[in-house]
Scaffold this motif. Structure first.
Motif, short mmCIF file in Angstrom:
data_model
loop_
_atom_site.label_atom_id
_atom_site.label_comp_id
_atom_site.label_asym_id
_atom_site.label_seq_id
_atom_site.Cartn_x
_atom_site.Cartn_y
_atom_site.Cartn_z
N LYS A 163 0.76 -1.30 -0.01
CA LYS A 163 -0.05 0.00 -0.07
C LYS A 163 0.78 1.05 0.19
CE LYS A 163 -0.59 0.03 5.08
NZ LYS A 163 -1.35 -0.24 6.16
N GLU A 164 0.45 2.19 -0.60
CA GLU A 164 1.16 3.56 -1.02
C GLU A 164 1.51 4.22 0.40
OE1 GLU A 164 -0.83 6.23 -3.62
OE2 GLU A 164 -0.69 4.58 -5.11
N ASP A 165 0.73 4.25 1.40
CA ASP A 165 1.00 4.82 2.87
C ASP A 165 1.57 3.89 3.76
OD1 ASP A 165 -1.48 3.48 3.06
OD2 ASP A 165 -2.16 4.90 4.34
N GLY A 166 2.31 2.87 3.45
CA GLY A 166 2.83 1.94 4.33
C GLY A 166 4.03 2.25 4.93
N GLN A 167 4.24 1.69 6.14
CA GLN A 167 5.42 2.15 6.90
C GLN A 167 6.58 1.46 6.50
OE1 GLN A 167 5.73 3.93 10.40
NE2 GLN A 167 7.42 3.90 9.33
N GLN A 168 7.46 2.26 6.11
CA GLN A 168 8.59 1.86 5.51
C GLN A 168 9.48 0.99 6.58
OE1 GLN A 168 10.13 2.29 2.09
NE2 GLN A 168 7.84 3.16 1.91
N LEU A 169 10.12 -0.13 5.98
CA LEU A 169 10.70 -1.15 6.78
C LEU A 169 11.85 -0.51 7.69
CD1 LEU A 169 10.95 -4.07 7.68
CD2 LEU A 169 12.39 -4.69 5.72
N LYS A 170 12.71 0.23 7.23
CA LYS A 170 13.97 0.73 7.83
C LYS A 170 13.47 1.37 9.41
CE LYS A 170 18.02 3.68 7.61
NZ LYS A 170 18.96 4.44 6.79
N PRO A 171 12.62 2.37 9.61
CA PRO A 171 12.31 2.95 10.77
C PRO A 171 11.57 1.92 11.65
CG PRO A 171 11.05 3.92 8.88
CD PRO A 171 11.93 3.22 8.17
N VAL A 172 10.74 0.97 10.87
CA VAL A 172 10.32 -0.07 11.98
C VAL A 172 11.56 -0.97 12.54
CG1 VAL A 172 8.78 -2.21 11.99
CG2 VAL A 172 8.16 -0.38 10.58
N ILE A 173 12.46 -1.51 11.69
CA ILE A 173 13.54 -2.10 12.24
C ILE A 173 14.52 -1.23 13.31
CG2 ILE A 173 15.67 -3.16 11.67
CD1 ILE A 173 14.71 -3.72 8.85
N GLN A 174 14.61 0.08 13.07
CA GLN A 174 15.11 0.87 13.97
C GLN A 174 14.37 0.89 15.38
OE1 GLN A 174 15.72 4.26 11.71
NE2 GLN A 174 17.89 3.70 11.16
N GLU A 175 12.97 0.93 15.20
CA GLU A 175 12.35 1.09 16.53
C GLU A 175 12.39 -0.23 17.19
OE1 GLU A 175 7.31 0.75 17.20
OE2 GLU A 175 8.16 2.17 15.40
N ALA A 176 12.56 -1.46 16.48
CA ALA A 176 12.48 -2.70 17.08
C ALA A 176 13.76 -2.86 17.89
CB ALA A 176 12.12 -3.78 16.09
N LEU A 177 14.88 -2.20 17.24
CA LEU A 177 16.21 -2.38 17.72
C LEU A 177 16.03 -1.49 19.05
CD1 LEU A 177 18.32 -1.85 14.69
CD2 LEU A 177 18.57 -3.65 16.35
N ALA A 178 15.71 -0.31 19.17
CA ALA A 178 15.71 0.26 20.11
C ALA A 178 14.84 -0.21 21.60
CB ALA A 178 15.11 1.97 19.82
N ALA A 179 13.72 -1.05 21.07
CA ALA A 179 13.05 -1.48 21.98
C ALA A 179 13.38 -2.82 22.54
CB ALA A 179 11.76 -1.76 21.47
N GLY A 180 14.61 -3.24 21.98
CA GLY A 180 15.42 -4.63 22.61
C GLY A 180 14.82 -5.71 21.91
#
Length: 255
Positions: A175-192
């Motif tokens: 979908k055009e407004d989908g959340q890009q993978l990179k920030p999702v990965i970085q968020e998961a990294l920050a959350a451990g």
């Protein structure tokens, strides 16, 4: 150096030897043209990997002495499960081969609404055996310490339930407004959530993609929908891109 995954029973601790049999023995002798004194690496795929020197050769068996115990440090810290809706033709073989080379820990084939393949349970055992062989050969070529597991084919409902076992679950959606993978990965990294031993499931749809209803059901089951960019990727490409992006961002590929 050539590497072979052997069942634990082919290691002989009391004699400090290993026995290479079957297709592996044939490959070592007929394809690699091995000779007495040559060295190869053997792994039980669980907790032991050794350097061995060939002592005996016959038509169906190779016996080798253990020369050195080797460290098992070629696996990624994060275990990534690739959930792939069954694609047409031999695309699943490509996905397993390349996904194994990149570092996937296991593959979960599944059926979704737009799956085109006519699933035949009677043929599953033979197909699964071939997929597992492809994973073994790819793991040997890539110098992996373990062979990824190819699980039985899941229904959509079964996959949603299985995803609850993962620490993180993402579903690829164009979908055009989908959340890009990179920030999702970085968020998961920050959350451990992407540390040592964590399990990440990446779900990829069939040639026609997921339906909106399936995305809604997945999100309700704990998945997070992610986008792999502005371009529409083939189903056999999407898993490899998602896997590579994850390993780059977590430092497995120099990120």
């Amino acid at each position: 150096m050539q590497r072979y995954f052997l069942p634990p029973e082919q290691f002989q601790p009391s004699m400090n030897t290993v026995t290479i049999e079957g297709d592996d023995a044939h490959h070592l002798q007929r394809v690699m043209r091995a000779d007495l004194g040559d060295k190869v690496i053997c792994s039980n795929g669980v907790d032991r990997e050794v350097l061995v020197r060939i002592m005996e050769l016959d038509k169906t068996r190779v016996t080798a002495e253990i020369v050195e115990e080797l460290p098992m440090n070629a696996e990624s810290a994060v275990q990534v499960w690739i959930a792939q809706s069954l694609p047409k033709g031999d695309k699943m073989e490509l996905i397993i081969q390349k996904g194994t080379e990149i570092g996937a820990a296991r593959f979960l084939p599944f059926l979704s609404e737009r799956t085109i393949v006519q699933y035949d349970a009677k043929k599953e055992a033979k197909r699964s055996e071939r997929w597992q062989k492809i994973a073994k050969e790819a793991a040997e070529q890539a110098h992996r310490n373990r062979v990824p597991l190819i699980e039985s084919v899941y229904s959509w409902k079964q996959l949603l339930a299985r995803a609850k076992e993962a620490d993180v679950a993402w579903i690829c959606y164009e979908k055009e407004d989908g959340q890009q993978l990179k920030p999702v990965i970085q968020e998961a990294l920050a959350a451990g959530k992407l540390g040592q031993g964590k399990q990440v499931l990446i779900a990829v749809g069939p040639e026609g993609g997921f339906t909106e209803q399936e995305i809604k059901q997945a999100e309700e089951a704990g998945f997070r929908s992610v986008s792999l960019g502005a371009r529409i990727l083939r189903t056999e490409t999407a898993a490899m891109v998602g896997l590579t992006c994850l390993f780059y961002e977590t430092g497995e590929m120099g990120g």
